[in-house]
Design a protein around this motif. Structure first.
Motif, PDB file in Angstrom:
ATOM      1  N   LYS A 123      36.790  95.078 -50.273  1.00  0.00           N
ATOM      2  CA  LYS A 123      37.530  95.522 -51.461  1.00  0.00           C
ATOM      3  C   LYS A 123      37.831  94.333 -52.370  1.00  0.00           C
ATOM      4  CE  LYS A 123      40.991  97.355 -49.217  1.00  0.00           C
ATOM      5  NZ  LYS A 123      42.254  98.073 -48.897  1.00  0.00           N
ATOM      6  N   GLN A 199      30.999 105.657 -45.320  1.00  0.00           N
ATOM      7  CA  GLN A 199      31.188 106.469 -46.525  1.00  0.00           C
ATOM      8  C   GLN A 199      32.669 106.641 -46.850  1.00  0.00           C
ATOM      9  OE1 GLN A 199      29.040 107.143 -44.135  1.00  0.00           O
ATOM     10  NE2 GLN A 199      27.048 107.598 -45.043  1.00  0.00           N
ATOM     11  N   GLU A 200      33.482 106.792 -45.817  1.00  0.00           N
ATOM     12  CA  GLU A 200      34.921 106.958 -46.057  1.00  0.00           C
ATOM     13  C   GLU A 200      35.504 105.733 -46.745  1.00  0.00           C
ATOM     14  OE1 GLU A 200      39.003 108.118 -43.590  1.00  0.00           O
ATOM     15  OE2 GLU A 200      37.047 108.169 -42.597  1.00  0.00           O
ATOM     16  N   GLU A 201      35.063 104.557 -46.350  1.00  0.00           N
ATOM     17  CA  GLU A 201      35.558 103.326 -46.983  1.00  0.00           C
ATOM     18  C   GLU A 201      35.033 103.178 -48.405  1.00  0.00           C
ATOM     19  OE1 GLU A 201      36.140 100.773 -42.855  1.00  0.00           O
ATOM     20  OE2 GLU A 201      34.547 100.206 -44.246  1.00  0.00           O
ATOM     21  N   LEU A 202      33.777 103.568 -48.620  1.00  0.00           N
ATOM     22  CA  LEU A 202      33.210 103.493 -49.968  1.00  0.00           C
ATOM     23  C   LEU A 202      33.931 104.455 -50.917  1.00  0.00           C
ATOM     24  CD1 LEU A 202      29.373 103.277 -49.175  1.00  0.00           C
ATOM     25  CD2 LEU A 202      30.953 101.407 -49.725  1.00  0.00           C
ATOM     26  N   GLU A 203      34.429 105.554 -50.378  1.00  0.00           N
ATOM     27  CA  GLU A 203      35.177 106.530 -51.187  1.00  0.00           C
ATOM     28  C   GLU A 203      36.625 106.099 -51.420  1.00  0.00           C
ATOM     29  OE1 GLU A 203      34.708 110.002 -48.841  1.00  0.00           O
ATOM     30  OE2 GLU A 203      32.571 110.259 -49.323  1.00  0.00           O
ATOM     31  N   ASN A 204      37.026 105.017 -50.745  1.00  0.00           N
ATOM     32  CA  ASN A 204      38.410 104.541 -50.872  1.00  0.00           C
ATOM     33  C   ASN A 204      38.470 103.092 -51.339  1.00  0.00           C
ATOM     34  OD1 ASN A 204      40.605 106.576 -49.658  1.00  0.00           O
ATOM     35  ND2 ASN A 204      38.682 106.843 -48.536  1.00  0.00           N
ATOM     36  N   ARG A 207      33.131  98.551 -51.257  1.00  0.00           N
ATOM     37  CA  ARG A 207      31.748  98.425 -51.722  1.00  0.00           C
ATOM     38  C   ARG A 207      30.989  97.576 -50.709  1.00  0.00           C
ATOM     39  NH1 ARG A 207      31.168  93.340 -54.179  1.00  0.00           N
ATOM     40  NH2 ARG A 207      33.182  92.314 -54.527  1.00  0.00           N
ATOM     41  N   TYR A 269      35.089 116.170 -39.883  1.00  0.00           N
ATOM     42  CA  TYR A 269      34.702 116.067 -41.288  1.00  0.00           C
ATOM     43  C   TYR A 269      34.188 117.431 -41.731  1.00  0.00           C
ATOM     44  CZ  TYR A 269      34.894 110.938 -41.517  1.00  0.00           C
ATOM     45  OH  TYR A 269      35.311 109.627 -41.519  1.00  0.00           O
ATOM     46  N   GLU A 273      30.499 117.273 -46.343  1.00  0.00           N
ATOM     47  CA  GLU A 273      30.539 115.807 -46.298  1.00  0.00           C
ATOM     48  C   GLU A 273      29.468 115.273 -45.358  1.00  0.00           C
ATOM     49  OE1 GLU A 273      34.812 113.929 -46.763  1.00  0.00           O
ATOM     50  OE2 GLU A 273      34.894 115.570 -45.318  1.00  0.00           O
ATOM     51  N   ASN A 276      26.000 115.484 -46.724  1.00  0.00           N
ATOM     52  CA  ASN A 276      25.725 114.402 -47.667  1.00  0.00           C
ATOM     53  C   ASN A 276      25.445 113.091 -46.950  1.00  0.00           C
ATOM     54  OD1 ASN A 276      26.063 116.041 -49.922  1.00  0.00           O
ATOM     55  ND2 ASN A 276      28.250 115.606 -50.095  1.00  0.00           N
ATOM     56  N   TYR A 277      26.218 112.818 -45.897  1.00  0.00           N
ATOM     57  CA  TYR A 277      26.043 111.573 -45.160  1.00  0.00           C
ATOM     58  C   TYR A 277      24.675 111.491 -44.490  1.00  0.00           C
ATOM     59  CZ  TYR A 277      31.157 111.186 -45.525  1.00  0.00           C
ATOM     60  OH  TYR A 277      32.447 111.112 -45.982  1.00  0.00           O
TER      61      TYR A 277
END
Length: 321
Positions: A123, A199-204, A207, A269, A273, A276-277
């Motif tokens: 982050k 993906q959960e971290e990328l959505e929060n 990067r 999940y 979701e 998509n993953y």
């Protein structure tokens, strides 16, 4: 009085003998225990568990064996459980398997189960590459010697000319705990993780700072199934597991909706979701094993395993490759 005491003693002896004989006559329940870790890379095991494919394969061979599933945090826990006899078949990434083999574990590979994205997430807006990392940054991953650690070392060797440059900045943490720490923590915390946590971290706000496939230089098998010689020699159990694994892979290919329903419950999940993953093609499932030689060469060159490892058998069956 003496006669009364003698009668009491006789009754006690009879009761103890009865309990002893009952315990001796009781059939001991046989168990085959399977150890998995965290993440979508272990999805085939959730399918096998939910659908009872291993139980079916055992029953077909006339085996009255209970299947026990265990969730473990890293390969160290898997190794200890195998050494104590509490675990029969385990699943892990290739590097920690190689380290355990090098240290004398008699385990070998049964088959692969998955390939997946493995990425270092940050982050911190000041970071453009791992060469920008400062001493204050901490990198969360399952354990030293994990595949995440080895991929970080590969990248460090290329970018900062020292494979061990970031070894002093590692924090051992299971992926679910790492996600919580990453999302709630400050920007000094980075996480080397996999789907669905990636993906959960990328959505929060996260990067990708480092992609595992770029570090490795191509594709590789992420998770392999392993067992010790005692399990391999128990031929009916071993063949039952292999049959169940093939059945699992066939099911995942033929019934997408059923697969998503099982995984949605297992990983908590939404099915959308997970779809998509899994639809981006970065996580795939199959029994082949790729990239083993590259891991062996790098780890030998950097002193993580001995140069004699290549002369040892790594597969129970050569067609597992």
């Amino acid at each position: 009085m003496f006669r009364r005491r003698l009668m009491v003693l006789t009754v006690i002896v009879a009761l103890v003998s009865s309990l002893f004989l009952s315990a001796c006559g009781k059939k001991e329940e046989k168990i085959v225990s399977i150890g998995e870790q965290f993440g979508l890379a272990y999805a085939p095991l959730e399918i096998m568990k939910s659908k009872g494919f291993l139980e079916d394969a055992l029953e077909k061979r006339g085996l009255d064996i209970k299947v026990q599933w265990k969730k473990l945090g890293n390969t160290s826990a898997i190794r200890e459980a195998m050494l104590s006899g509490d675990l029969d078949i385990g699943f892990t990434a290739i590097p920690p398997f190689l380290i355990g083999k090098d240290k004398g574990m008699d385990w070998r590979i049964i088959a692969g189960i998955s390939k997946t994205s493995v990425s270092l997430v940050t982050k911190d807006p000041s970071l453009d590459s791992i060469s920008d990392l400062k001493d204050s940054h901490r990198i969360m991953l399952p354990q030293p010697g994990s595949i995440q650690h080895i991929l970080l070392m590969m990248a460090a060797e290329k970018e900062v000319k020292s494979a061990s440059a970031f070894d002093g900045q590692l924090l051992s943490m299971a992926h679910p705990d790492g996600v919580t720490a990453f999302i709630s923590g400050n920007s000094d915390l980075l996480h080397f993780t996999t789907p669905p946590y990636l993906q959960e971290e990328l959505e929060n706000g996260g990067r990708i700072l480092l992609d595992g496939r770029e570090s490795f230089g191509g594709d590789f098998t992420f998770i392999v199934g392993i067992c010790q010689e005692r399990v391999f020699k128990d031929a009916e159990v071993y063949e039952s597991f292999k049959e169940a694994l093939v059945k699992t892979m066939e099911y995942m290919q033929s019934d997408t909706d059923g697969t998503l329903a099982v995984l949605s419950e297992a990983y908590e999940y939404e099915t959308g979701e997970l779809e998509n993953y899994l639809s981006d093609g970065t996580t795939t499932f199959g029994t082949g094993v790729e990239g083993l030689d590259t891991f062996v060469e790098f780890m030998e060159r950097n002193g993580l395993i001995s140069s004699e490892l290549k002369d040892k058998e790594l597969f129970w069956e050569q067609d597992a490759k």
